[in-house]
Design an enzyme around this catalytic site. Structure first.
Site, PDB file in Angstrom:
ATOM      1  N   GLU A 186      35.350 -44.815   7.094  1.00  8.77           N
ATOM      2  CA  GLU A 186      35.789 -43.548   7.676  1.00  8.77           C
ATOM      3  C   GLU A 186      35.786 -43.543   9.195  1.00  8.77           C
ATOM      4  O   GLU A 186      36.615 -42.884   9.807  1.00  8.77           O
ATOM      5  CB  GLU A 186      35.015 -42.348   7.107  1.00  8.77           C
ATOM      6  CG  GLU A 186      33.599 -42.161   7.596  1.00  8.77           C
ATOM      7  CD  GLU A 186      32.959 -40.866   7.051  1.00  8.77           C
ATOM      8  OE1 GLU A 186      31.758 -40.903   6.763  1.00  8.77           O
ATOM      9  OE2 GLU A 186      33.645 -39.843   6.949  1.00  8.77           O
ATOM     10  N   ARG A 190      35.548 -30.141  12.885  1.00 10.41           N
ATOM     11  CA  ARG A 190      35.973 -29.939  11.496  1.00 10.41           C
ATOM     12  C   ARG A 190      37.162 -30.819  11.138  1.00 10.41           C
ATOM     13  O   ARG A 190      37.464 -30.995   9.962  1.00 10.41           O
ATOM     14  CB  ARG A 190      36.346 -28.462  11.282  1.00 10.41           C
ATOM     15  CG  ARG A 190      35.177 -27.525  11.387  1.00 10.41           C
ATOM     16  CD  ARG A 190      35.637 -26.089  11.410  1.00 10.41           C
ATOM     17  NE  ARG A 190      36.192 -25.663  10.144  1.00 10.41           N
ATOM     18  CZ  ARG A 190      35.505 -25.035   9.193  1.00 10.41           C
ATOM     19  NH1 ARG A 190      34.235 -24.772   9.378  1.00 10.41           N
ATOM     20  NH2 ARG A 190      36.077 -24.663   8.071  1.00 10.41           N
ATOM     21  N   HIS A 206      33.687 -59.854 -11.558  1.00  8.42           N
ATOM     22  CA  HIS A 206      34.614 -59.426 -12.599  1.00  8.42           C
ATOM     23  C   HIS A 206      35.934 -58.943 -12.009  1.00  8.42           C
ATOM     24  O   HIS A 206      36.464 -57.913 -12.410  1.00  8.42           O
ATOM     25  CB  HIS A 206      33.974 -58.319 -13.448  1.00  8.42           C
ATOM     26  CG  HIS A 206      32.734 -58.778 -14.152  1.00  8.42           C
ATOM     27  ND1 HIS A 206      32.768 -59.646 -15.228  1.00  8.42           N
ATOM     28  CD2 HIS A 206      31.429 -58.530 -13.904  1.00  8.42           C
ATOM     29  CE1 HIS A 206      31.521 -59.895 -15.627  1.00  8.42           C
ATOM     30  NE2 HIS A 206      30.693 -59.234 -14.831  1.00  8.42           N
ATOM     31  N   LYS A 257      30.851 -45.127   5.200  1.00  5.88           N
ATOM     32  CA  LYS A 257      30.654 -44.915   6.645  1.00  5.88           C
ATOM     33  C   LYS A 257      31.557 -45.841   7.428  1.00  5.88           C
ATOM     34  O   LYS A 257      32.212 -45.429   8.381  1.00  5.88           O
ATOM     35  CB  LYS A 257      29.192 -45.198   7.056  1.00  5.88           C
ATOM     36  CG  LYS A 257      28.159 -44.175   6.700  1.00  5.88           C
ATOM     37  CD  LYS A 257      28.194 -42.894   7.508  1.00  5.88           C
ATOM     38  CE  LYS A 257      29.027 -41.876   6.811  1.00  5.88           C
ATOM     39  NZ  LYS A 257      28.330 -40.978   5.902  1.00  5.88           N
ATOM     40  N   TRP A 314      44.591 -28.386   9.891  1.00 13.61           N
ATOM     41  CA  TRP A 314      44.497 -29.668   9.183  1.00 13.61           C
ATOM     42  C   TRP A 314      45.577 -29.591   8.118  1.00 13.61           C
ATOM     43  O   TRP A 314      45.453 -28.847   7.147  1.00 13.61           O
ATOM     44  CB  TRP A 314      43.097 -29.794   8.571  1.00 13.61           C
ATOM     45  CG  TRP A 314      42.768 -31.107   7.951  1.00 13.61           C
ATOM     46  CD1 TRP A 314      42.282 -32.221   8.595  1.00 13.61           C
ATOM     47  CD2 TRP A 314      42.834 -31.454   6.559  1.00 13.61           C
ATOM     48  NE1 TRP A 314      42.060 -33.224   7.688  1.00 13.61           N
ATOM     49  CE2 TRP A 314      42.396 -32.780   6.434  1.00 13.61           C
ATOM     50  CE3 TRP A 314      43.237 -30.779   5.414  1.00 13.61           C
ATOM     51  CZ2 TRP A 314      42.330 -33.444   5.208  1.00 13.61           C
ATOM     52  CZ3 TRP A 314      43.181 -31.433   4.193  1.00 13.61           C
ATOM     53  CH2 TRP A 314      42.730 -32.745   4.107  1.00 13.61           C
ATOM     54  N   CYS A 342      40.745 -26.736   8.525  1.00 13.93           N
ATOM     55  CA  CYS A 342      41.158 -25.775   9.543  1.00 13.93           C
ATOM     56  C   CYS A 342      39.957 -25.014  10.114  1.00 13.93           C
ATOM     57  O   CYS A 342      39.016 -24.717   9.390  1.00 13.93           O
ATOM     58  CB  CYS A 342      42.124 -24.758   8.960  1.00 13.93           C
ATOM     59  SG  CYS A 342      43.561 -25.501   8.193  1.00 13.93           S
ATOM     60  N   LYS A 399      35.349 -32.174   8.484  1.00 14.07           N
ATOM     61  CA  LYS A 399      33.910 -32.112   8.253  1.00 14.07           C
ATOM     62  C   LYS A 399      33.587 -31.409   6.940  1.00 14.07           C
ATOM     63  O   LYS A 399      32.762 -31.872   6.169  1.00 14.07           O
ATOM     64  CB  LYS A 399      33.232 -31.393   9.421  1.00 14.07           C
ATOM     65  CG  LYS A 399      31.715 -31.300   9.305  1.00 14.07           C
ATOM     66  CD  LYS A 399      31.061 -32.656   9.437  1.00 14.07           C
ATOM     67  CE  LYS A 399      29.561 -32.610   9.292  1.00 14.07           C
ATOM     68  NZ  LYS A 399      29.002 -33.962   9.058  1.00 14.07           N
ATOM     69  N   ASN A 435      42.965 -20.344   6.680  1.00 13.99           N
ATOM     70  CA  ASN A 435      42.374 -21.570   6.148  1.00 13.99           C
ATOM     71  C   ASN A 435      42.396 -21.431   4.634  1.00 13.99           C
ATOM     72  O   ASN A 435      41.978 -20.404   4.115  1.00 13.99           O
ATOM     73  CB  ASN A 435      40.935 -21.715   6.662  1.00 13.99           C
ATOM     74  CG  ASN A 435      40.295 -23.022   6.221  1.00 13.99           C
ATOM     75  OD1 ASN A 435      40.973 -23.906   5.690  1.00 13.99           O
ATOM     76  ND2 ASN A 435      38.999 -23.139   6.450  1.00 13.99           N
ATOM     77  N   GLY A 436      42.884 -22.449   3.928  1.00 16.04           N
ATOM     78  CA  GLY A 436      42.951 -22.380   2.474  1.00 16.04           C
ATOM     79  C   GLY A 436      44.345 -22.775   1.996  1.00 16.04           C
ATOM     80  O   GLY A 436      45.127 -23.358   2.756  1.00 16.04           O
ATOM     81  N   GLU A 439      27.536 -45.869   0.211  1.00 17.45           N
ATOM     82  CA  GLU A 439      27.468 -45.047   1.413  1.00 17.45           C
ATOM     83  C   GLU A 439      27.793 -45.885   2.655  1.00 17.45           C
ATOM     84  O   GLU A 439      28.499 -45.429   3.554  1.00 17.45           O
ATOM     85  CB  GLU A 439      26.069 -44.408   1.507  1.00 17.45           C
ATOM     86  CG  GLU A 439      25.795 -43.589   2.752  1.00 17.45           C
ATOM     87  CD  GLU A 439      26.778 -42.441   2.982  1.00 17.45           C
ATOM     88  OE1 GLU A 439      27.579 -42.115   2.097  1.00 17.45           O
ATOM     89  OE2 GLU A 439      26.756 -41.893   4.101  1.00 17.45           O
TER      90      GLU A 439
HETATM   91  C1  AGP Z   1      30.945 -38.409   4.750  1.00 17.22           C
HETATM   92  O1  AGP Z   1      30.638 -38.955   5.954  1.00 17.22           O
HETATM   93  C2  AGP Z   1      31.866 -37.259   4.746  1.00 17.22           C
HETATM   94  N1  AGP Z   1      31.631 -36.337   5.752  1.00 17.22           N
HETATM   95  C3  AGP Z   1      32.146 -36.668   3.346  1.00 17.22           C
HETATM   96  O2  AGP Z   1      32.175 -37.661   2.392  1.00 17.22           O
HETATM   97  C4  AGP Z   1      31.214 -35.515   2.894  1.00 17.22           C
HETATM   98  O3  AGP Z   1      29.979 -36.006   2.526  1.00 17.22           O
HETATM   99  C5  AGP Z   1      31.900 -34.789   1.712  1.00 17.22           C
HETATM  100  O4  AGP Z   1      33.113 -34.239   2.148  1.00 17.22           O
HETATM  101  C6  AGP Z   1      31.034 -33.713   1.116  1.00 17.22           C
HETATM  102  O5  AGP Z   1      30.665 -32.769   2.077  1.00 17.22           O
HETATM  103  P1  AGP Z   1      29.536 -31.697   1.807  1.00 17.22           P
HETATM  104  O6  AGP Z   1      28.245 -32.419   1.720  1.00 17.22           O
HETATM  105  O7  AGP Z   1      29.605 -30.782   2.974  1.00 17.22           O
HETATM  106  O8  AGP Z   1      29.875 -31.026   0.512  1.00 17.22           O
END
Ligand code: AGP
Length: 647
Positions: A527, A27, A543, A524, A109, A2, A642, A135-136, A520
């Site tokens: 997502e 976000r 395996h 990428k 969100w 949010c 984000k 937010n929360g 990673e």
């Molecule tokens: C990756 O592309 C994402 N944005 C996500 O995995 C991110 O790295 C994760 O939520 C952790 O975020 P932070 O580094 O802000 O703690």
């Protein structure tokens, strides 16, 4: 997650709130809304009602669509009729002159309740005179809701948030701050809230474990969940701390707090004993230009291309080429015997690479824990150094892990990209990466600069013999130019990305320090392109996952020329024998690889210890162009946020 923005000032607030909401789109969100305080209102018969009211507009979908609710605002596209709030007067409720200089806005969100207009924020009390954005997560919302319902309150959403305006209403006797204070004493959970009341020319803001900042302007002030929302207007901010309640109006800011001190881990104090506090004003070192696309089609592509500069900035001042030394402000206290790295998502992949590098160079026991699984079992607490890695500095799981570690007596270090973020106020020491603002949901430049920070830390603990013998400083120095070379080769990656974009599943494989790079790369790709991608240590694929190999499952292999090269070739041959296509990431000049694979993405030569930097950039481009080919919303992937500020 949010996003929150509020305005108190001399200007018409609606355009400011809408523009700021757009800055918070990165976000991640599914619906949005605005509430404004209107001093007086013209009835349909032309009479002026002098009693201030609150008008709320909300909708499912994009901020741009919400803007159509405000046809009279110049400079905003639209022209549709106002969207009446659910449960309120069903007639169009267009804003009437005079306009309002006080308002709150939110991007939601979803956590509690489906994505719908009624669940979007702001939420109102029964009288419609108190509006709240949040937010929360309110953990005890159900019991509060039952209690309030018995008292006669009527709810019109499924959200946890809606109990807050009703609690404030329960306690309101003309003192808004007092009512908010008492309401917050009833709730358990995490929150950043802003309260707008028809009867008051000020906002009340409060936080507990969710970020909230105040932006300071000239005859105008802002409250927001992060600085991106206010950068258009000011670079002067105050970071609120857990337990703070702030009163914000056009010309004043006052803060009280119930926490006993900076970094206090206990956030569940239920006292009503608030005392005035001074919070330091800080100047944000980011410019507005940095937070804009600057001619690129997507923020992600811009941020991928900013990586050489981000690496230079993060290295700056920390390495001496002549003396081959690293100098950092981070102290390793005597007696610390092992290191635990805690992080989530991409940051945890940086941690896994660091685990390998620190283990190899420093001979220190080091472990990585995904923050949501962090526990302190098997730790000699006073001998353990816990590093929290979080680009945003606001990921709740990571914050909680660092708080817990600190409470139990561990030494703590934060590695983050965001000045003043929550993690910087929890950990004892902080190392800042200098990537600048990252807006795309997919972490790119913050990941590479986390690696820079972690390599610098590893090098600073390595013995002088190792530093002299291995040319490590020289390796760091070369990084920006080598990353630039990968970027220069982006055109060559596009055909491979197009090819990959036609599949629904893919495997990524690596060995050694390139296994987390494969993780990673897979993250990428999934997502932003929605292709199902899984990473495996190359030796593990046989395996079980081998059952999925075949012409419809391509494999992306990290074939770096180090001691993992030969075993990787063996894995590739086994995969090829099962009919999968293999795309290899291999060094320029490695002609041998051609005979074993279907396609090669070329990586400039570099000491294999630094190969994660270059391989990661190539994989970012691969994911980006695959997502682009599939027409995906690259900067705002579905369901993602984000910074993840809920548990
Ligand atoms: C990756 O592309 C994402 N944005 C996500 O995995 C991110 O790295 C994760 O939520 C952790 O975020 P932070 O580094 O802000 O703690």
């Amino acid at each position: 997650m949010c996003g929150i923005i509020a305005y108190a000032g001399y200007k018409e607030c609606q355009p400011i709130l809408l523009e700021s909401l757009k800055r918070l789109e990165y976000r991640g969100y599914d619906s949005c809304g605005i509430a404004v305080r209107v001093e007086s209102r013209k009835s349909r018969r032309g009479r002026i009602n002098p009693t201030p009211t609150i008008e709320v507009y909300k909708d499912v979908g994009r901020v741009g669509d919400l803007a159509k609710s405000f046809p009279q605002i110049q400079g905003l596209k639209g022209g549709g009729r106002g969207t009446p709030v659910d449960g309120q007067d069903a007639r169009p409720t267009r804003l009437q002159t005079p306009g309002s200089g006080l308002g709150i806005a939110h991007t939601r969100w979803a956590t509690h309740g489906e994505v719908s207009k009624s669940n979007a924020h702001p939420h109102l009390d029964c009288s419609g005179r108190i509006a709240v954005v949040h937010n929360g997560v309110i953990e005890n919302f159900q019991s509060l809701r039952d209690e309030l319902t018995r008292e006669g309150h009527h709810f019109s959403s499924e959200t946890d948030t809606e109990v807050i305006p009703h609690l404030i209403e329960r306690y309101y006797d003309g003192d808004l701050e007092g009512a908010v204070t008492r309401a917050l004493a009833d709730v358990r959970g995490t929150y950043a809230i802003i309260v707008l009341a028809a009867g008051h020319k000020k906002l009340v803001a409060a936080r507990r474990e969710s970020p909230l900042i105040i932006g300071i302007g000239d005859r105008e002030n802002f409250v927001a969940s992060d600085v991106a929302a206010v950068l258009d207007y000011t670079d002067r901010v105050i970071y609120l701390e857990d337990g703070d309640i702030a009163l914000v109006s056009e010309g004043s800011i006052s803060i009280t707090s119930r926490e006993s001190g900076r970094g206090t881990p206990d956030s569940r104090l239920q006292t009503l004993d608030y005392r005035p506090v001074q919070r330091e004003e800080q100047v944000i070192p980011w410019s507005l230009e940095e937070a804009q696309k600057g001619g690129y089609e997507h923020f992600m592509l811009k941020e991928i291309h900013e990586q050489p500069k981000a690496i230079e900035n993060t290295l700056s001042g920390h390495i001496s080429l002549i003396e081959r030394t690293v100098s950092l402000n981070v102290r390793k206290e005597a007696g610390l015997e092992d290191i635990v790295l805690v992080a989530c998502g991409t940051s945890s992949h940086a941690a896994l690479i660091a685990e390998y590098v620190i283990g190899k160079l420093c001979h220190l026991p080091v472990r990585v824990k995904v923050a949501s699984e962090f526990n302190c079992h098997e730790m000699a607490l006073e001998k353990t150094w816990v590093w929290g890695i979080s680009q945003s500095g606001e990921t709740l799981d990571t914050l909680r892990a660092i708080k817990k570690a600190r409470t139990l007596g561990c030494a703590t270090l934060a590695i983050t990209n965001v000045p003043g973020s929550s993690i910087t106020r929890i950990a004892e020491q902080v190392f800042y990466t200098r990537a600048g603002p990252e807006i795309g949901v997919a972490a790119t430049k913050t990941f590479l600069t986390q690696l820079v920070a972690l390599y610098l830390l590893a090098f600073s603990f390595a013995s002088p013999d190792i530093m002299n013998a291995e040319g490590l400083i020289e390796g760091l120095r070369l990084l920006p130019s080598r990353v630039r070379q990968v970027l220069d080769g982006a055109e060559g990656i596009i055909p491979h990305a197009r090819h990959l974009s036609r599949y629904d599943n893919a495997f990524f494989i690596g060995r050694g320090l390139n296994y987390p790079v494969a993780m990673e790369g897979a993250l990428k790709l999934k997502e932003i392109s929605y292709i199902h991608a899984e990473a495996y240590a190359a030796g593990e694929l046989k395996h079980g996952p081998f059952a999925l190999l075949g012409p419809s499952t391509p494999v992306v292999a990290m074939a770096t020329r180090d001691d993992t090269y030969e075993p990787m070739l063996t894995s590739i041959k086994e995969i090829k024998a099962r009919g999968s296509q293999v795309i290899a990431l291999a060094e320029e000049g490695d002609e041998d690889i051609e005979q074993f694979v279907d396609a090669v993405i070329r990586i400039p030569p570099i000491d294999p210890l630094f190969s994660p930097f270059l391989n990661s950039v190539a994989l970012q481009l691969l994911a980006y162009y695959a997502a682009k080919e599939r027409g995906c919303p690259i900067d705002l992937p579905a369901n993602l946020a984000k910074s993840v500020t809920v548990p």
